[in-house]
Every structure is written in C-alpha cells, then in structure tokens.
Scaffold this active site. Structure first.
Site, PDB file in Angstrom:
ATOM      1  CG  ASP A   1       8.998  30.623 -28.196  1.00  0.00           C
ATOM      2  OD1 ASP A   1       8.654  31.469 -29.063  1.00  0.00           O
ATOM      3  OD2 ASP A   1       8.409  30.517 -27.094  1.00  0.00           O
TER       4      ASP A   1
ATOM      5  CG  ASP B   1      13.343  32.684 -19.494  1.00  0.00           C
ATOM      6  OD1 ASP B   1      13.336  33.768 -20.118  1.00  0.00           O
ATOM      7  OD2 ASP B   1      12.904  32.572 -18.337  1.00  0.00           O
ATOM      8  CB  VAL B   2      15.174  35.672 -24.314  1.00  0.00           C
ATOM      9  CG1 VAL B   2      14.991  34.879 -25.586  1.00  0.00           C
ATOM     10  CG2 VAL B   2      13.897  36.384 -23.903  1.00  0.00           C
TER      11      VAL B   2
ATOM     12  CB  SER C   1       6.171  47.732 -30.333  1.00  0.00           C
ATOM     13  OG  SER C   1       4.825  48.125 -30.483  1.00  0.00           O
TER      14      SER C   1
ATOM     15  CE1 TYR D   1       4.611  44.746 -26.134  1.00  0.00           C
ATOM     16  CE2 TYR D   1       3.688  46.713 -27.169  1.00  0.00           C
ATOM     17  CZ  TYR D   1       4.275  45.458 -27.278  1.00  0.00           C
ATOM     18  OH  TYR D   1       4.531  44.923 -28.525  1.00  0.00           O
TER      19      TYR D   1
ATOM     20  CE  LYS E   1       7.857  45.090 -27.213  1.00  0.00           C
ATOM     21  NZ  LYS E   1       8.706  44.080 -27.853  1.00  0.00           N
TER      22      LYS E   1
ATOM     23  CB  VAL F   1       1.197  41.867 -36.023  1.00  0.00           C
ATOM     24  CG1 VAL F   1       1.491  40.707 -36.970  1.00  0.00           C
ATOM     25  CG2 VAL F   1       2.073  43.076 -36.363  1.00  0.00           C
TER      26      VAL F   1
ATOM     27  CB  THR G   1       0.554  37.432 -33.069  1.00  0.00           C
ATOM     28  OG1 THR G   1       0.466  38.367 -31.993  1.00  0.00           O
ATOM     29  CG2 THR G   1       1.272  38.050 -34.251  1.00  0.00           C
TER      30      THR G   1
HETATM   31  N1  LIG Z   1       1.318  41.454 -32.348  1.00  0.00           N
HETATM   32  C1  LIG Z   1       1.479  42.759 -32.416  1.00  0.00           C
HETATM   33  O1  LIG Z   1       0.525  43.502 -32.694  1.00  0.00           O
HETATM   34  C2  LIG Z   1       2.840  43.359 -32.168  1.00  0.00           C
HETATM   35  C3  LIG Z   1       3.033  44.704 -32.529  1.00  0.00           C
HETATM   36  C4  LIG Z   1       4.280  45.271 -32.309  1.00  0.00           C
HETATM   37  C5  LIG Z   1       5.300  44.525 -31.758  1.00  0.00           C
HETATM   38  N2  LIG Z   1       5.074  43.226 -31.412  1.00  0.00           N
HETATM   39  C6  LIG Z   1       6.189  42.493 -30.820  1.00  0.00           C
HETATM   40  O2  LIG Z   1       6.484  41.382 -31.644  1.00  0.00           O
HETATM   41  C7  LIG Z   1       7.138  40.374 -30.880  1.00  0.00           C
HETATM   42  C8  LIG Z   1       6.457  39.048 -31.133  1.00  0.00           C
HETATM   43  O3  LIG Z   1       5.131  39.118 -30.657  1.00  0.00           O
HETATM   44  P1  LIG Z   1       3.906  38.333 -31.323  1.00  0.00           P
HETATM   45  O4  LIG Z   1       2.840  39.320 -31.561  1.00  0.00           O
HETATM   46  O5  LIG Z   1       4.390  37.469 -32.417  1.00  0.00           O
HETATM   47  O6  LIG Z   1       3.429  37.499 -30.034  1.00  0.00           O
HETATM   48  P2  LIG Z   1       3.344  35.933 -29.753  1.00  0.00           P
HETATM   49  O7  LIG Z   1       2.792  35.855 -28.380  1.00  0.00           O
HETATM   50  O8  LIG Z   1       2.680  35.212 -30.861  1.00  0.00           O
HETATM   51  O9  LIG Z   1       4.883  35.473 -29.755  1.00  0.00           O
HETATM   52  C9  LIG Z   1       5.774  35.794 -28.738  1.00  0.00           C
HETATM   53  C10 LIG Z   1       6.651  34.575 -28.502  1.00  0.00           C
HETATM   54  O10 LIG Z   1       7.659  34.940 -27.572  1.00  0.00           O
HETATM   55  C11 LIG Z   1       7.836  33.849 -26.697  1.00  0.00           C
HETATM   56  N3  LIG Z   1       8.402  34.315 -25.431  1.00  0.00           N
HETATM   57  C12 LIG Z   1       7.822  35.120 -24.499  1.00  0.00           C
HETATM   58  N4  LIG Z   1       8.646  35.271 -23.447  1.00  0.00           N
HETATM   59  C13 LIG Z   1       9.779  34.575 -23.727  1.00  0.00           C
HETATM   60  C14 LIG Z   1      10.993  34.347 -23.042  1.00  0.00           C
HETATM   61  N5  LIG Z   1      11.207  34.862 -21.822  1.00  0.00           N
HETATM   62  N6  LIG Z   1      11.945  33.582 -23.641  1.00  0.00           N
HETATM   63  C15 LIG Z   1      11.734  33.036 -24.846  1.00  0.00           C
HETATM   64  N7  LIG Z   1      10.590  33.212 -25.554  1.00  0.00           N
HETATM   65  C16 LIG Z   1       9.623  33.958 -24.988  1.00  0.00           C
HETATM   66  C17 LIG Z   1       6.448  33.252 -26.515  1.00  0.00           C
HETATM   67  O11 LIG Z   1       6.514  31.891 -26.048  1.00  0.00           O
HETATM   68  C18 LIG Z   1       5.886  33.377 -27.926  1.00  0.00           C
HETATM   69  O12 LIG Z   1       6.134  32.208 -28.699  1.00  0.00           O
HETATM   70  C19 LIG Z   1       7.058  40.833 -29.421  1.00  0.00           C
HETATM   71  O13 LIG Z   1       8.286  41.433 -29.059  1.00  0.00           O
HETATM   72  C20 LIG Z   1       5.962  41.884 -29.457  1.00  0.00           C
HETATM   73  O14 LIG Z   1       6.064  42.807 -28.420  1.00  0.00           O
HETATM   74  C21 LIG Z   1       3.878  42.636 -31.598  1.00  0.00           C
END
Ligand SMILES: NC(=O)c1ccc[n+]([C@@H]2O[C@H](COP(=O)([O-])OP(=O)(O)OC[C@H]3O[C@@H](n4cnc5c(N)ncnc54)[C@H](O)[C@@H]3O)[C@@H](O)[C@H]2O)c1
Length: 258
Positions: free
Chosen positions: A37, A58-59, A136, A149, A153, A182, A184
């Site tokens: 992360d 950083d990914v 997503s 987004y 996606k 979700v 988060t």
């Molecule tokens: N929460 C929702 O409702 C939801 C729904 C569908 C999809 N998603 C997807 O799920 C995934 C996780 O999201 P989440 O809801 O757990 O959010 P979150 O913000 O809790 O977690 C995302 C994590 O990604 C890390 N991150 C961001 N940019 C980064 C980078 N460049 N390099 C490394 N790490 C990085 C952040 O530091 C964070 O810890 C995402 O791809 C998001 O788009 C989330």
C-alpha cells in the site's frame, strides 16, 4: 485456485476491501501474504497482524512493482495470486481537470497493465498464476456523480477480460471483483453525490466482500459479485440500453444536488 499454500500479493491492503482480503487469505492458509500500500505504516500494521510482509509502494510506479515481484519470488517463490486492489475515485464529471482523470487512469487501469507486463510472462512460462482485479459494479454499469471512476473501472473490467481471453489457455487465471457499496474509508465521506448514490444502494462490509472473493477464487469464477443483484442489472443494461439509461436518469434525478 487454491489459497491454501499460495504466495499472495494484495495491493491497497492497508485499508478497506484490501485489508479484509489480506486477512481472509491468511486465514484461508496462504503460505505468505504481501500487504502492499501507499500507506506503508498501515500496510505494516496489517502485515504484523496476519504474519505477512508489509510493503510501502505506489502501484503506479512500474520500477517499484518489478522490485516487489522480484522480492516476493526471491524470498517466497512464484507468485500464485496477485490481487490488484488499490483504487481511487474523483467526484465530478468532464469538468474535472486532466490531473484527476490521469490519476484515476493511472491507479485504476495502468497500474494493472504495469503489473501484468511482468507477471503474465512469468505465469505463461510456468503455466499457472492468478490475477484478481478489483474493479467495481461501476465498471459493469456506471457510477452516478463520478465520471473518471465509472470510465476507468470499465477499463479495468475490459483489461481483466482481455487477459483472460488472451492468456487463459496458457494457464493464467483471472477474476474480476465488482462490488457495489462497501463500508470503507472510500465511502465514508458525506454529502458527495457519488458516495450518496453508493450508500443509497445499500452497503455491505469488507469482510463480506472477502468472503465472496474466497468462494469465487475457489470456484475459478471470472466475475465475483458480492452484490448478486448486479448480475441482473447488467443483463437489464445489455438487454435494452435505452430503457436502462432512462432508468438511470430517473435515479439521478432523485438524488440531492443532482
Ligand atoms: N468501497 C466501495 O464501495 C467499493 C465498491 C466497488 C469497488 N471498490 C474498489 O475497491 C478497491 C478498494 O477500495 P476500498 O473501498 O477498500 O477503499 P480504501 O480507500 O479503504 O482502500 C484503498 C487503498 O488503496 C490504497 N492506494 C490508493 N492509491 C494507491 C497507490 N497508488 N498505490 C498503492 N496503494 C494505493 C490506499 O492507500 C488505501 O489503503 C478500490 O479499487 C475501489 O475502487 C470499492
């Protein structure tokens, strides 16, 4: 695929869905889970909790991705599962500047391309390896209030499909995780249209997503839908695009600030 005994990397694993997946993979018997992360301290904390390895990364940095792949394979052997889960959003439409669009493109799409560039040749040579992309439901349908987004996606889903078609017969497994709302940090903000939409559709917990992922991987499912109704929405969209668009416009009109 079998998580038991697997070498696993999860990106975006300091928080939310990624953290729940990392915990779940450890509980399912992975031989090692790399918790990667941008938030290095958060990754280290999750890694310590589950007996994994925390990585500050950083990914979007391809050199860092290569270094991580090489570190994992040197210390623990071939990567069995790469869970590309890090993702970001941006509230707004086409008025958002190139910076916001590029950031979403870089994290939500290009980061997966960069990882695949170095993983797929290894996996095709070995005849095994599994890619999980967290896209997503926005990538199958749309997400009201956030154009970058929704668009990126869709790109993530398209990439997952393309890898599955092109490299599936060479032993590369692919799964594409497409949740709706979700609970988060990503969905904690109040008053923003995109977030209000997600909340209005009903939220589930990250652990429920991890449960669906565990079952989906065991079943080698391509599409993993923690909200099963998304399959019906996708059928509705494909069956009559005009009707689906009209329905989405109605939904948008009911939202505050739309
Ligand atoms: N929460 C929702 O409702 C939801 C729904 C569908 C999809 N998603 C997807 O799920 C995934 C996780 O999201 P989440 O809801 O757990 O959010 P979150 O913000 O809790 O977690 C995302 C994590 O990604 C890390 N991150 C961001 N940019 C980064 C980078 N460049 N390099 C490394 N790490 C990085 C952040 O530091 C964070 O810890 C995402 O791809 C998001 O788009 C989330």
């Amino acid at each position: 695929m079998q998580i038991q005994g697997a070498v696993v990397v999860v990106t975006g694993a300091a928080s939310g869905i990624g953290r729940a997946m990392a915990r779940r993979f450890a509980a399912d018997g992975a031989s090692i889970v790399y918790v990667a992360d941008l938030d290095g301290a958060g990754a280290a904390a999750v890694a310590e909790e589950i007996g994994g390895v925390g990585v500050d990364i950083d990914v979007t940095d391809e050199a860092a991705i290569v270094a991580l792949i090489e570190q994992v394979e040197r210390d623990h052997g071939p990567i069995d599962l790469w869970a590309g889960n890090a993702g970001i959003g941006a509230n707004g439409g086409v008025e958002l500047g190139d910076d916001e669009w590029n950031a979403n493109w870089n994290v939500n799409v290009l980061a997966h391309v960069k990882a695949c560039r170095h993983l797929v040749p290894r996996w095709t040579q070995r005849g095994s390896g599994h890619l999980l992309i967290t896209a997503s439901a926005a990538g199958l349908l749309t997400n009201l209030g956030t154009a970058p987004y929704a668009v990126t996606k869709h790109g993530a889903v398209a990439l997952a499909e393309w890898i599955a078609i092109t490299h599936g017969d060479a032993g590369v497994g692919v799964s594409c995780l497409c949740p709706q709302g979700v609970r988060t940090p990503m969905t904690e903000a109040d008053g923003e249209l995109a977030v209000e939409v997600v909340k209005a559709m009903g939220m589930i917990e990250p652990e429920e997503v991890a449960e669906a992922v565990s079952a989906g991987l065991a079943n080698d499912d391509f599409l993993i839908l923690p909200h099963p109704e998304v399959a019906r929405y996708e059928l509705n969209r494909a069956g009559d695009r005009g009707r689906w668009l009209a329905g989405m416009r109605k939904l948008q009109a009911t939202l505050p600030g739309s």
